[in-house]
Design a protein around this motif. Structure first.
Motif, PDB file in Angstrom:
ATOM      1  N   LEU A  25       0.832  -1.204   0.000  1.00  0.00           N
ATOM      2  CA  LEU A  25       0.000   0.000   0.000  1.00  0.00           C
ATOM      3  C   LEU A  25       0.869   1.257   0.000  1.00  0.00           C
ATOM      4  O   LEU A  25       0.624   2.194  -0.768  1.00  0.00           O
ATOM      5  CB  LEU A  25      -0.938  -0.004   1.208  1.00  0.00           C
ATOM      6  CG  LEU A  25      -1.880   1.183   1.334  1.00  0.00           C
ATOM      7  CD1 LEU A  25      -2.833   1.245   0.144  1.00  0.00           C
ATOM      8  CD2 LEU A  25      -2.670   1.066   2.629  1.00  0.00           C
ATOM      9  N   ALA A  26       1.903   1.269   0.834  1.00  0.00           N
ATOM     10  CA  ALA A  26       2.794   2.426   0.895  1.00  0.00           C
ATOM     11  C   ALA A  26       3.508   2.636  -0.436  1.00  0.00           C
ATOM     12  O   ALA A  26       3.622   3.765  -0.920  1.00  0.00           O
ATOM     13  CB  ALA A  26       3.809   2.244   2.021  1.00  0.00           C
ATOM     14  N   ARG A  27       3.973   1.553  -1.045  1.00  0.00           N
ATOM     15  CA  ARG A  27       4.657   1.673  -2.337  1.00  0.00           C
ATOM     16  C   ARG A  27       3.712   2.179  -3.424  1.00  0.00           C
ATOM     17  O   ARG A  27       4.114   2.953  -4.287  1.00  0.00           O
ATOM     18  CB  ARG A  27       5.247   0.329  -2.754  1.00  0.00           C
ATOM     19  CG  ARG A  27       6.487  -0.029  -1.978  1.00  0.00           C
ATOM     20  CD  ARG A  27       7.081  -1.323  -2.462  1.00  0.00           C
ATOM     21  NE  ARG A  27       8.293  -1.611  -1.714  1.00  0.00           N
ATOM     22  CZ  ARG A  27       8.800  -2.811  -1.566  1.00  0.00           C
ATOM     23  NH1 ARG A  27       8.213  -3.861  -2.106  1.00  0.00           N
ATOM     24  NH2 ARG A  27       9.905  -2.988  -0.877  1.00  0.00           N
ATOM     25  N   SER A  28       2.467   1.746  -3.386  1.00  0.00           N
ATOM     26  CA  SER A  28       1.518   2.182  -4.413  1.00  0.00           C
ATOM     27  C   SER A  28       1.173   3.659  -4.280  1.00  0.00           C
ATOM     28  O   SER A  28       0.767   4.296  -5.250  1.00  0.00           O
ATOM     29  CB  SER A  28       0.232   1.353  -4.342  1.00  0.00           C
ATOM     30  OG  SER A  28      -0.543   1.703  -3.209  1.00  0.00           O
ATOM     31  N   ARG A  29       1.333   4.207  -3.101  1.00  0.00           N
ATOM     32  CA  ARG A  29       1.011   5.616  -2.865  1.00  0.00           C
ATOM     33  C   ARG A  29       2.186   6.553  -3.109  1.00  0.00           C
ATOM     34  O   ARG A  29       2.010   7.770  -3.086  1.00  0.00           O
ATOM     35  CB  ARG A  29       0.507   5.800  -1.432  1.00  0.00           C
ATOM     36  CG  ARG A  29      -0.839   5.172  -1.209  1.00  0.00           C
ATOM     37  CD  ARG A  29      -1.304   5.410   0.189  1.00  0.00           C
ATOM     38  NE  ARG A  29      -2.636   4.854   0.375  1.00  0.00           N
ATOM     39  CZ  ARG A  29      -3.214   4.717   1.540  1.00  0.00           C
ATOM     40  NH1 ARG A  29      -2.600   5.090   2.637  1.00  0.00           N
ATOM     41  NH2 ARG A  29      -4.423   4.197   1.642  1.00  0.00           N
ATOM     42  N   MET A  30       3.361   5.987  -3.327  1.00  0.00           N
ATOM     43  CA  MET A  30       4.540   6.820  -3.559  1.00  0.00           C
ATOM     44  C   MET A  30       4.439   7.485  -4.926  1.00  0.00           C
ATOM     45  O   MET A  30       4.158   6.832  -5.918  1.00  0.00           O
ATOM     46  CB  MET A  30       5.816   5.989  -3.475  1.00  0.00           C
ATOM     47  CG  MET A  30       6.141   5.520  -2.080  1.00  0.00           C
ATOM     48  SD  MET A  30       7.625   4.500  -2.027  1.00  0.00           S
ATOM     49  CE  MET A  30       8.857   5.689  -2.450  1.00  0.00           C
ATOM     50  N   PRO A  31       4.651   8.800  -4.961  1.00  0.00           N
ATOM     51  CA  PRO A  31       4.596   9.491  -6.247  1.00  0.00           C
ATOM     52  C   PRO A  31       5.748   9.066  -7.150  1.00  0.00           C
ATOM     53  O   PRO A  31       6.814   8.688  -6.662  1.00  0.00           O
ATOM     54  CB  PRO A  31       4.700  10.967  -5.874  1.00  0.00           C
ATOM     55  CG  PRO A  31       5.171  11.014  -4.477  1.00  0.00           C
ATOM     56  CD  PRO A  31       4.918   9.690  -3.848  1.00  0.00           C
ATOM     57  N   GLN A  32       5.511   9.103  -8.453  1.00  0.00           N
ATOM     58  CA  GLN A  32       6.529   8.747  -9.426  1.00  0.00           C
ATOM     59  C   GLN A  32       6.508   9.764 -10.555  1.00  0.00           C
ATOM     60  O   GLN A  32       5.507  10.418 -10.795  1.00  0.00           O
ATOM     61  CB  GLN A  32       6.280   7.344  -9.975  1.00  0.00           C
ATOM     62  CG  GLN A  32       6.352   6.263  -8.923  1.00  0.00           C
ATOM     63  CD  GLN A  32       6.023   4.895  -9.485  1.00  0.00           C
ATOM     64  OE1 GLN A  32       5.610   4.769 -10.615  1.00  0.00           O
ATOM     65  NE2 GLN A  32       6.217   3.878  -8.672  1.00  0.00           N
ATOM     66  N   GLY A  33       7.613   9.861 -11.269  1.00  0.00           N
ATOM     67  CA  GLY A  33       7.676  10.763 -12.404  1.00  0.00           C
ATOM     68  C   GLY A  33       8.113  12.159 -12.010  1.00  0.00           C
ATOM     69  O   GLY A  33       8.696  12.380 -10.957  1.00  0.00           O
ATOM     70  N   GLN A  34       7.784  13.111 -12.850  1.00  0.00           N
ATOM     71  CA  GLN A  34       8.175  14.498 -12.626  1.00  0.00           C
ATOM     72  C   GLN A  34       7.152  15.207 -11.747  1.00  0.00           C
ATOM     73  O   GLN A  34       5.941  15.008 -11.891  1.00  0.00           O
ATOM     74  CB  GLN A  34       8.304  15.231 -13.952  1.00  0.00           C
ATOM     75  CG  GLN A  34       8.918  16.595 -13.808  1.00  0.00           C
ATOM     76  CD  GLN A  34       9.345  17.158 -15.150  1.00  0.00           C
ATOM     77  OE1 GLN A  34       9.427  16.439 -16.122  1.00  0.00           O
ATOM     78  NE2 GLN A  34       9.609  18.447 -15.179  1.00  0.00           N
ATOM     79  N   SER A  35       7.645  16.034 -10.839  1.00  0.00           N
ATOM     80  CA  SER A  35       6.773  16.803  -9.946  1.00  0.00           C
ATOM     81  C   SER A  35       6.017  17.879 -10.719  1.00  0.00           C
ATOM     82  O   SER A  35       6.530  18.443 -11.686  1.00  0.00           O
ATOM     83  CB  SER A  35       7.597  17.473  -8.848  1.00  0.00           C
ATOM     84  OG  SER A  35       8.213  16.518  -8.034  1.00  0.00           O
ATOM     85  N   LEU A  36       4.826  18.166 -10.272  1.00  0.00           N
ATOM     86  CA  LEU A  36       4.053  19.264 -10.836  1.00  0.00           C
ATOM     87  C   LEU A  36       4.495  20.572 -10.183  1.00  0.00           C
ATOM     88  O   LEU A  36       4.955  20.584  -9.049  1.00  0.00           O
ATOM     89  CB  LEU A  36       2.558  19.041 -10.586  1.00  0.00           C
ATOM     90  CG  LEU A  36       1.933  17.788 -11.188  1.00  0.00           C
ATOM     91  CD1 LEU A  36       0.454  17.708 -10.813  1.00  0.00           C
ATOM     92  CD2 LEU A  36       2.093  17.789 -12.703  1.00  0.00           C
ATOM     93  N   THR A  37       4.332  21.676 -10.889  1.00  0.00           N
ATOM     94  CA  THR A  37       4.668  22.986 -10.319  1.00  0.00           C
ATOM     95  C   THR A  37       3.492  23.569  -9.545  1.00  0.00           C
ATOM     96  O   THR A  37       3.682  24.426  -8.688  1.00  0.00           O
ATOM     97  CB  THR A  37       5.090  23.974 -11.424  1.00  0.00           C
ATOM     98  OG1 THR A  37       4.027  24.087 -12.368  1.00  0.00           O
ATOM     99  CG2 THR A  37       6.360  23.514 -12.112  1.00  0.00           C
ATOM    100  N   HIS A  38       2.266  23.086  -9.860  1.00  0.00           N
ATOM    101  CA  HIS A  38       1.062  23.539  -9.168  1.00  0.00           C
ATOM    102  C   HIS A  38       0.248  22.319  -8.737  1.00  0.00           C
ATOM    103  O   HIS A  38       0.222  21.295  -9.429  1.00  0.00           O
ATOM    104  CB  HIS A  38       0.219  24.446 -10.070  1.00  0.00           C
ATOM    105  CG  HIS A  38       0.876  25.760 -10.308  1.00  0.00           C
ATOM    106  ND1 HIS A  38       1.911  25.933 -11.198  1.00  0.00           N
ATOM    107  CD2 HIS A  38       0.662  26.972  -9.743  1.00  0.00           C
ATOM    108  CE1 HIS A  38       2.295  27.189 -11.185  1.00  0.00           C
ATOM    109  NE2 HIS A  38       1.554  27.849 -10.306  1.00  0.00           N
ATOM    110  N   CYS A  39      -0.430  22.455  -7.629  1.00  0.00           N
ATOM    111  CA  CYS A  39      -1.227  21.369  -7.052  1.00  0.00           C
ATOM    112  C   CYS A  39      -2.299  20.891  -8.035  1.00  0.00           C
ATOM    113  O   CYS A  39      -2.995  21.695  -8.645  1.00  0.00           O
ATOM    114  CB  CYS A  39      -1.874  21.857  -5.763  1.00  0.00           C
ATOM    115  SG  CYS A  39      -2.923  20.630  -4.948  1.00  0.00           S
ATOM    116  N   ALA A  40      -2.426  19.574  -8.166  1.00  0.00           N
ATOM    117  CA  ALA A  40      -3.423  18.995  -9.062  1.00  0.00           C
ATOM    118  C   ALA A  40      -4.844  19.202  -8.536  1.00  0.00           C
ATOM    119  O   ALA A  40      -5.804  19.148  -9.301  1.00  0.00           O
ATOM    120  CB  ALA A  40      -3.151  17.498  -9.233  1.00  0.00           C
TER     121      ALA A  40
END
Length: 88
Positions: A25-40
């Motif tokens: 569960l913890a691994r599935s919640r980890m963000p991946q890829g490039q960070s966004l500059t503004h909140c989704a």
């Protein structure tokens, strides 16, 4: 050590399964890829320090906190069942 009708090692197997579920569960919640500059969610700017600290971040701290609070409430479960249900 046998517990009730459970075989030897059953308690440890249950503990291992619970830990493995939590890790998955913890691994599935980890963000991946490039960070966004503004909140989704609210479109507030995400500070550069947060983007560097958490690769793949998609939410500001406030929205992330709210999301995690809601996920925690939905993910709680009891593998062992209630004592009363085991006696019936």
């Amino acid at each position: 050590m046998a517990v009730g009708w459970a075989g030897d090692g059953a308690v440890q197997e249950q503990i291992d399964a619970t830990v493995e579920s939590a890790v998955q569960l913890a691994r599935s919640r980890m963000p991946q890829g490039q960070s966004l500059t503004h909140c989704a969610e609210c479109e507030a700017p995400i500070p550069e320090a947060r983007r560097k600290a958490v690769p793949g971040v998609q939410y500001c701290i406030e929205c992330q906190s709210e999301l995690e609070k809601n996920q925690k409430a939905a993910s709680l479960f009891n593998r062992s069942g209630s004592k009363d249900s085991q006696l019936k």
